[in-house]
Scaffold this motif. Structure first.
Motif, short mmCIF file in Angstrom:
data_model
loop_
_atom_site.label_atom_id
_atom_site.label_comp_id
_atom_site.label_asym_id
_atom_site.label_seq_id
_atom_site.Cartn_x
_atom_site.Cartn_y
_atom_site.Cartn_z
N ASP A 121 19.32 -25.32 14.94
CA ASP A 121 17.98 -24.94 14.45
C ASP A 121 17.93 -24.99 12.92
O ASP A 121 16.94 -25.47 12.33
CB ASP A 121 17.62 -23.53 14.93
CG ASP A 121 17.32 -23.47 16.41
OD1 ASP A 121 17.06 -24.53 17.01
OD2 ASP A 121 17.36 -22.36 16.98
N GLU B 261 15.51 -30.53 24.28
CA GLU B 261 14.53 -29.46 24.12
C GLU B 261 13.61 -29.68 22.92
O GLU B 261 12.41 -29.40 22.99
CB GLU B 261 15.26 -28.12 23.97
CG GLU B 261 14.35 -26.92 23.78
CD GLU B 261 13.50 -26.61 25.00
OE1 GLU B 261 12.41 -26.02 24.83
OE2 GLU B 261 13.91 -26.97 26.12
N PHE B 262 14.15 -30.21 21.83
CA PHE B 262 13.37 -30.27 20.59
C PHE B 262 13.09 -31.67 20.06
O PHE B 262 12.24 -31.83 19.17
CB PHE B 262 14.09 -29.47 19.49
CG PHE B 262 14.21 -28.00 19.80
CD1 PHE B 262 13.12 -27.17 19.68
CD2 PHE B 262 15.41 -27.47 20.24
CE1 PHE B 262 13.22 -25.82 19.96
CE2 PHE B 262 15.53 -26.12 20.53
CZ PHE B 262 14.43 -25.28 20.40
N LYS C 290 17.99 -28.64 11.82
CA LYS C 290 16.67 -29.26 11.98
C LYS C 290 15.73 -28.80 10.86
O LYS C 290 14.95 -29.61 10.33
CB LYS C 290 16.09 -28.90 13.35
CG LYS C 290 14.77 -29.58 13.67
CD LYS C 290 14.33 -29.25 15.09
CE LYS C 290 13.09 -30.04 15.48
NZ LYS C 290 11.95 -29.81 14.59
N ALA C 291 15.81 -27.51 10.48
CA ALA C 291 14.94 -26.97 9.44
C ALA C 291 15.18 -27.67 8.10
O ALA C 291 14.23 -27.87 7.32
CB ALA C 291 15.16 -25.47 9.30
N TRP D 197 23.25 -23.51 19.01
CA TRP D 197 21.82 -23.75 18.83
C TRP D 197 21.31 -23.11 17.53
O TRP D 197 20.38 -23.63 16.91
CB TRP D 197 21.05 -23.22 20.04
CG TRP D 197 21.01 -24.20 21.18
CD1 TRP D 197 22.03 -25.00 21.59
CD2 TRP D 197 19.90 -24.48 22.04
NE1 TRP D 197 21.64 -25.77 22.65
CE2 TRP D 197 20.33 -25.47 22.96
CE3 TRP D 197 18.62 -23.98 22.13
CZ2 TRP D 197 19.50 -25.97 23.95
CZ3 TRP D 197 17.77 -24.49 23.14
CH2 TRP D 197 18.21 -25.47 24.03
N LYS D 198 21.89 -22.00 17.12
CA LYS D 198 21.50 -21.39 15.85
C LYS D 198 21.79 -22.36 14.70
O LYS D 198 20.96 -22.52 13.79
CB LYS D 198 22.26 -20.09 15.65
CG LYS D 198 21.93 -19.38 14.33
CD LYS D 198 22.73 -18.10 14.17
CE LYS D 198 22.43 -17.42 12.83
NZ LYS D 198 23.24 -16.18 12.66
N HIS E 209 20.02 -29.27 23.31
CA HIS E 209 19.17 -29.02 22.13
C HIS E 209 18.31 -30.25 21.84
O HIS E 209 17.11 -30.12 21.52
CB HIS E 209 20.04 -28.67 20.92
CG HIS E 209 19.26 -28.14 19.75
ND1 HIS E 209 18.67 -28.96 18.83
CD2 HIS E 209 18.96 -26.86 19.37
CE1 HIS E 209 18.08 -28.23 17.91
NE2 HIS E 209 18.23 -26.94 18.22
N GLU F 295 24.40 -20.00 22.06
CA GLU F 295 23.59 -19.35 21.04
C GLU F 295 24.05 -19.73 19.64
O GLU F 295 23.23 -20.01 18.74
CB GLU F 295 23.62 -17.82 21.20
CG GLU F 295 22.88 -17.31 22.43
CD GLU F 295 23.62 -17.60 23.74
OE1 GLU F 295 24.85 -17.87 23.69
OE2 GLU F 295 22.98 -17.57 24.80
N ASP G 150 13.23 -30.90 8.36
CA ASP G 150 11.79 -30.64 8.36
C ASP G 150 11.29 -30.28 6.96
O ASP G 150 10.22 -30.75 6.53
CB ASP G 150 11.46 -29.49 9.32
CG ASP G 150 11.66 -29.87 10.79
OD1 ASP G 150 11.73 -31.07 11.08
OD2 ASP G 150 11.75 -28.95 11.63
#
Length: 513
Positions: free
Chosen positions: A186, A253-254, A189-190, A182-183, A250, A179, A193
């Protein structure tokens, strides 16, 4: 009658003059110049700098090794560069002298960053005014330069945000939970993006034609995504097993191909970073799928090219396949089957000619480079000193992690041939500073006592031997037989038992020739 003749003459004269004018304009265009000129503030202390430029996709992807380099003199703060060719676009990088003074703003560093390659329109003029805290553009290509500069600035800000994020929450011990990892990923990745969305907004403020906007966007997109997944690749390669599984999971998954939208259908073909990203991502997709089977399992070029051919068509396939070849072709051993397959699939004639050129350079039977290099004691070695022997040349530099890894992987191979008088292991350093080279020799991280240790001198990677063998990455191994002919460039790195056996077989075949 005179009026008719006068009218006829005026009409004929006008037509002739029109044709002549059109001809002159065409000749002027064909022989036109792209001019880059401007001034550099005296306080920056720049009396000269270099630019490297190229005019085609192949050289753009290898601009550091294949681009044309020009020394630009700065006279009383002013400079002028004239580029005579008239291709579709110029790709230019400015190599300004490094200046770490606190009085120097980020603009100077962004313009002079080796990674920032500007597209400049042919037969145009761009004016650059370099101030301590600001870089200003004017002239015909000013909007194009300003837009790219804004994107490079955005990339620099994104990089700082990425570093801050990693410093705050990107270091995990072996007890870290999925967790928590991956937090962080994430959020990571943001960051990327968001940069992509901001880039779209920046480009939309400029009134470029669709081809130019497309090229600028995909260059930025490719740069961001390339280094985004490169981070995940490195984390999966060097993390402990439990953490490694989180990074791999990860990614799958993404980032795997079916998880993200396919933007390649809108790509018009004028970027080099976008196909480079697609090639790297294809390889990474395979690596991440294989990761649960073991960290040492890596896809070869044939497997990568097969997946590229399944994913992409026409000019996109050609560019992605070429980028894959350029990125891995300097690092991996390639047999004739690979070359024949690639040449059969690629349609672009320029790319086919380049691949054929590389095939000829890498083919066995070509004479080796005739060198005169000194060892750590100042003794000069020449090819003739190894007459009749099989030589394995190992090119490396201080700080190269792959070079250190190769040194460790080579120990069983060296042990196997250490009693064979017809085999010689020659370590070749590209360090430009002799003291650094000798310190690295003393460390034992790069060489063994049984190696012959040679140095390229202060030329380093600009030494002619590097160009002769088309070396673009390190470590690079080259095997030469007793007839002074090339046997293999980039033979298998013995990091697995399979590769070790393959390398041993190549050496033994050369010894038994």
């Amino acid at each position: 009658m005179m009026n008719k003749l006068k009218g006829w003459w005026n009409t004929a004269n006008f037509k002739a003059l029109s044709i002549l004018l059109c001809f002159c304009l065409i000749v002027s265009f064909l022989h036109g110049q792209t001019v880059i000129e401007g001034q550099i503030d005296h306080s920056l202390g720049v009396d000269s700098f270099r630019i490297t430029y190229t005019t085609n996709f192949v050289e753009h992807d290898e601009i550091f090794t294949r681009g044309t380099e020009i020394m630009v003199n700065v006279d009383d703060g002013r400079f002028k560069i004239e580029l005579n060719e008239s291709p579709a676009v110029f790709y230019v990088k400015f190599n300004l002298p490094k200046n770490r003074s606190d009085s120097i703003g980020n603009d100077y560093r962004i313009l002079g960053n080796n990674a920032n390659i500007f597209m400049i329109e042919p037969n145009s003029t761009v004016m650059i005014n370099v101030l301590p805290q600001k870089v200003l553009f004017s002239g015909m290509s000013a909007p194009l330069m300003k837009c790219q500069f804004d994107l490079f600035s955005l990339y620099a800000r994104m990089k700082k945000e990425r570093i801050s994020l990693s410093a705050a929450q990107g270091h995990f011990d072996h007890n870290a939970s999925k967790e928590d990892v991956w937090k962080f990923l994430d959020a990571y990745k943001a960051v990327h993006d968001t940069a992509i969305h901001v880039a779209k907004d920046i480009i939309s403020t400029y009134a470029f034609d669709s081809l130019t906007s497309n090229a600028i966007y995909y260059n930025f997109y490719g740069s961001v995504r390339f280094f985004e997944i490169n981070y995940l690749n490195l984390k999966s390669a060097f993390s402990k097993d439990s953490l490694r599984a989180y990074f791999v999971g990860h990614y799958n998954e993404f980032y795997s191909d079916e998880k993200i939208p396919d933007e390649s259908k809108n790509y018009l073909g004028q970027s080099n970073m976008y196909p480079r990203y697609l090639a790297y991502k294809t390889r990474t997709d395979i690596s991440m799928r294989l990761a649960p089977l073991g960290r040492r399992i890596k896809p070869n070029l044939m497997l990568v090219d097969k997946l590229i051919s399944e994913r992409y068509r026409d000019h996109v396939y050609d560019q992605v396949a070429l980028s894959s070849f350029l990125n891995r072709g300097t690092k991996e051993y390639m047999d004739d089957m690979f070359f024949m397959t690639l040449l059969g699939n690629i349609k672009n004639q320029e790319y086919k000619e380049y691949i054929s050129e590389m095939r000829n350079k890498k083919s066995s039977g070509r004479k080796s480079y005739q060198f005169e290099l000194e060892d750590e004691h100042g003794k000069i070695y020449r090819n003739a000193d190894f007459k009749g022997k099989v030589i394995l040349l190992d090119f490396w530099f201080t700080g190269c992690r792959g070079c250190i890894a190769l040194h460790k992987n080579m120990k069983p191979v060296k042990e196997r041939f250490k009693r064979n008088p017809d085999f010689v292991y020659v370590s070749v350093s590209i360090d430009t500073k002799k003291e650094m080279w000798k310190n690295s020799l003393a460390s034992g991280d790069y060489t063994d006592d049984t190696d012959i240790k040679l140095w390229l001198g202060d030329l380093g990677k600009k030494h002619p031997i590097i160009k002769y063998y088309n070396i673009a990455s390190y470590p690079t191994m080259i095997i030469i037989d007793g007839d002074d002919e090339i046997v293999a460039i980039n033979p298998p790195n013995p990091y697995t038992e399979h590769n070790e056996n393959a390398l041993v077989n190549i050496i033994e075949e050369a010894l038994n020739k």
